[in-house]
Design an enzyme around this catalytic site. Sequence first.
Site, PDB file in Angstrom:
ATOM      1  N   CYS A 121     -83.151 100.258 -21.375  1.00 39.31           N
ATOM      2  CA  CYS A 121     -83.304 101.444 -22.230  1.00 39.31           C
ATOM      3  C   CYS A 121     -84.761 101.727 -22.592  1.00 39.31           C
ATOM      4  CB  CYS A 121     -82.484 101.290 -23.499  1.00 39.31           C
ATOM      5  SG  CYS A 121     -80.752 101.016 -23.157  1.00 39.31           S
ATOM      6  N   HIS A 260     -84.711 105.736 -29.414  1.00 36.29           N
ATOM      7  CA  HIS A 260     -83.663 105.507 -28.420  1.00 36.29           C
ATOM      8  C   HIS A 260     -82.306 105.684 -29.106  1.00 36.29           C
ATOM      9  CE1 HIS A 260     -81.172 103.917 -25.380  1.00 36.29           C
ATOM     10  NE2 HIS A 260     -80.967 102.748 -25.960  1.00 36.29           N
ATOM     11  N   ASN A 290     -75.119 106.352 -25.711  1.00 35.00           N
ATOM     12  CA  ASN A 290     -76.356 105.692 -25.276  1.00 35.00           C
ATOM     13  C   ASN A 290     -76.509 105.915 -23.769  1.00 35.00           C
ATOM     14  OD1 ASN A 290     -78.318 103.927 -24.401  1.00 35.00           O
ATOM     15  ND2 ASN A 290     -77.523 102.145 -25.483  1.00 35.00           N
TER      16      ASN A 290
HETATM   17  N1  ACO Z   1     -63.025  99.512 -31.516  1.00 36.05           N
HETATM   18  C1  ACO Z   1     -62.453  98.824 -32.507  1.00 36.05           C
HETATM   19  N2  ACO Z   1     -62.855  97.599 -32.891  1.00 36.05           N
HETATM   20  C2  ACO Z   1     -63.907  97.077 -32.234  1.00 36.05           C
HETATM   21  C3  ACO Z   1     -64.557  97.750 -31.186  1.00 36.05           C
HETATM   22  C4  ACO Z   1     -64.079  99.018 -30.831  1.00 36.05           C
HETATM   23  N3  ACO Z   1     -64.636  99.738 -29.845  1.00 36.05           N
HETATM   24  N4  ACO Z   1     -65.574  96.956 -30.727  1.00 36.05           N
HETATM   25  C5  ACO Z   1     -65.551  95.832 -31.472  1.00 36.05           C
HETATM   26  N5  ACO Z   1     -64.539  95.910 -32.367  1.00 36.05           N
HETATM   27  C6  ACO Z   1     -64.154  94.904 -33.370  1.00 36.05           C
HETATM   28  C7  ACO Z   1     -64.575  93.500 -32.997  1.00 36.05           C
HETATM   29  O1  ACO Z   1     -63.645  92.899 -32.152  1.00 36.05           O
HETATM   30  C8  ACO Z   1     -64.629  92.845 -34.361  1.00 36.05           C
HETATM   31  O2  ACO Z   1     -63.330  92.484 -34.729  1.00 36.05           O
HETATM   32  P1  ACO Z   1     -63.036  91.113 -35.545  1.00 36.05           P
HETATM   33  O3  ACO Z   1     -63.770  91.274 -36.832  1.00 36.05           O
HETATM   34  O4  ACO Z   1     -61.566  91.103 -35.656  1.00 36.05           O
HETATM   35  O5  ACO Z   1     -63.609  90.025 -34.669  1.00 36.05           O
HETATM   36  C9  ACO Z   1     -65.083  93.977 -35.297  1.00 36.05           C
HETATM   37  O6  ACO Z   1     -64.819  95.206 -34.591  1.00 36.05           O
HETATM   38  C10 ACO Z   1     -66.548  93.931 -35.667  1.00 36.05           C
HETATM   39  O7  ACO Z   1     -67.295  93.711 -34.458  1.00 36.05           O
HETATM   40  P2  ACO Z   1     -68.846  93.629 -34.483  1.00 36.05           P
HETATM   41  O8  ACO Z   1     -69.347  93.280 -33.126  1.00 36.05           O
HETATM   42  O9  ACO Z   1     -69.280  92.790 -35.653  1.00 36.05           O
HETATM   43  O10 ACO Z   1     -69.201  95.156 -34.790  1.00 36.05           O
HETATM   44  P3  ACO Z   1     -70.591  95.728 -35.185  1.00 36.05           P
HETATM   45  O11 ACO Z   1     -70.515  96.385 -36.484  1.00 36.05           O
HETATM   46  O12 ACO Z   1     -71.694  94.746 -34.936  1.00 36.05           O
HETATM   47  O13 ACO Z   1     -70.774  96.889 -34.099  1.00 36.05           O
HETATM   48  C11 ACO Z   1     -71.893  97.347 -32.020  1.00 36.05           C
HETATM   49  C12 ACO Z   1     -70.785  96.578 -32.715  1.00 36.05           C
HETATM   50  C13 ACO Z   1     -71.675  98.820 -32.227  1.00 36.05           C
HETATM   51  C14 ACO Z   1     -71.851  97.013 -30.550  1.00 36.05           C
HETATM   52  C15 ACO Z   1     -73.262  96.936 -32.642  1.00 36.05           C
HETATM   53  O14 ACO Z   1     -73.365  95.536 -32.686  1.00 36.05           O
HETATM   54  C16 ACO Z   1     -74.444  97.496 -31.887  1.00 36.05           C
HETATM   55  O15 ACO Z   1     -74.697  98.684 -31.908  1.00 36.05           O
HETATM   56  N6  ACO Z   1     -75.242  96.629 -31.251  1.00 36.05           N
HETATM   57  C17 ACO Z   1     -76.433  97.061 -30.541  1.00 36.05           C
HETATM   58  C18 ACO Z   1     -76.072  97.653 -29.213  1.00 36.05           C
HETATM   59  C19 ACO Z   1     -77.271  98.314 -28.576  1.00 36.05           C
HETATM   60  O16 ACO Z   1     -78.044  98.934 -29.263  1.00 36.05           O
HETATM   61  N7  ACO Z   1     -77.450  98.193 -27.274  1.00 36.05           N
HETATM   62  C20 ACO Z   1     -78.626  98.863 -26.739  1.00 36.05           C
HETATM   63  C21 ACO Z   1     -79.151  98.341 -25.576  1.00 36.05           C
HETATM   64  S1  ACO Z   1     -78.288  98.987 -24.233  1.00 36.05           S
HETATM   65  C22 ACO Z   1     -79.268  98.735 -22.824  1.00 36.05           C
HETATM   66  O17 ACO Z   1     -80.379  98.304 -22.862  1.00 36.05           O
HETATM   67  C23 ACO Z   1     -78.590  99.042 -21.509  1.00 36.05           C
END
Ligand code: ACO
Length: 333
Positions: A121, A260, A290
Site C-alpha cells: 500500500c 492511505h 482499501n
Molecule cells: N465481520 C464480523 N466479525 C468479524 C469480522 C467481520 N468481517 N472480522 C473479524 N471479526 C471478529 C473477530 O473474529 C473477532 O471476534 P472475537 O472477538 O469473537 O474473536 C472480533 O470481530 C474482533 O476482531 P478484531 O480483529 O479485534 O477486530 P478489529 O477491531 O481489530 O478490526 C480490522 C479488524 C478491521 C482488520 C483492523 O484490525 C484493521 O483495520 N487492521 C489494519 C488493517 C490494515 O490497515 N491493512 C492495511 C495494509 S493492506 C496492504 O498493505 C495490502
Amino acid sequence: MVNNIGIVENCVGIIGTGSYLPERVLTNFDLEKMVDTSDSWIKERTGISERRIASEAQTSSDLAAKAAELALMDAGLKPEEIDLIIVATVTPDYYFPSTACLVQNRLQASNAAAFDISAACSGFIYALTIAWQHIKTGYYKNALVIGADALSKIADWEDRSTCVLFGDGAGAFVLGRVEEGGIMSTKMGSDGTGARHLTCPATYFGAEELEKRNGVKKATIWMNGQEVFKFAVNIMPHAFEKALEEAGIAAEQVDWFIPHQANLRIIEASAKKFKLPMDKFIVTLQKFGNTSASSIPIAVDECIRSGKVKRGDILAMAAFGAGLTWGSAVVRL
Ligand code: ACO
C-alpha cells in the site's frame, strides 16, 4: 534551482492525474451472503460500505492503462513524450514481464523505460519518489507513476477478517517540470520485523509450504489485523510529520491530508494526533475500500476532478502497508 553540489535541480510537479475503478460494486450486504459478517460490523470497525471488484478478465494492467490514459489526457501529453513508467503493484499480471511493460505497450509509449515496484500500500509513494528523483536531476523530463491493484484476485474469500477490507482500482499521476511548487518532500521507511503480519506467499509453493508460511494452504492474503492496526496508528502521523518537517511546512498550513484508505479509525487517529478536524482529511474508503497502492492517487484525482482540491493547494500524503512499509509526500499542486 542549483543544489549544494552545483547540480541544476528542476521543480517537479503533478501535471496530470487519472483514475479508474471497475464497474462492479460489492456491498457489505453482498458480503453478508458470502461470509459470517454484517454491514454494521464492517461500517463500525472500518468505515467501508462498498468496494469495486475487477471482472474475471480484468487485471491490474487493464486498470493501470485506463488510469494512465486519463492522466496523459489531463496532462496534454502524447504517450511518446513519457520517459519513464513505474507501476506500484502487488497484484501484477505476471511475475514477468512487469505490469509497467504491459502498460507501456498498451499506451504505445515508445520512448519509456518501464518497471514495477513492490511496497504494497506504500508503493505509490515509493514510485513517486523514484520518478521525482529522475526528473529532478534532469535525467528524465516526464514520468507516469501508477498505483494499480486488484487485491480481489488474491483475497481469501472465506476469511471474513480480510476479504471485507479490500477493493480494486488504479490511479496515475503524470510528473513533469513545473515553474514553482510541485513535490516538496517525500519520505520512505520499512520495518521487516513486521513482515510476517501481512503476507501473500508466491504461488509456486506446494500446499504444505503454503500452510507453513501462511497458516492456510492457499496463496492468498493473510493478515494479523491487530498488529497491522497498531503499526498503522503510530506510523501514519509519524509519516506525515517526517514529510512536513522535510518540506518546512506546519500541519496547519496543509490544505488537504490524503491518507492511505485502509480504515477510518486509523485516519481519525491521525486527525486527533494533529488536533485537526476530520474535514481536512480526504476519505474515499466508504466507496472503494482499501485499494492498496492506488488509494492515494485515486483520492487525489477524485478531489481535483470534483473541484475540492485546487491548484496552489498543499497536499500531504501518507501510506503504510505490507513489508511493513510506509511513505509520505508533501506537494504544492
Ligand atoms: N465481520 C464480523 N466479525 C468479524 C469480522 C467481520 N468481517 N472480522 C473479524 N471479526 C471478529 C473477530 O473474529 C473477532 O471476534 P472475537 O472477538 O469473537 O474473536 C472480533 O470481530 C474482533 O476482531 P478484531 O480483529 O479485534 O477486530 P478489529 O477491531 O481489530 O478490526 C480490522 C479488524 C478491521 C482488520 C483492523 O484490525 C484493521 O483495520 N487492521 C489494519 C488493517 C490494515 O490497515 N491493512 C492495511 C495494509 S493492506 C496492504 O498493505 C495490502
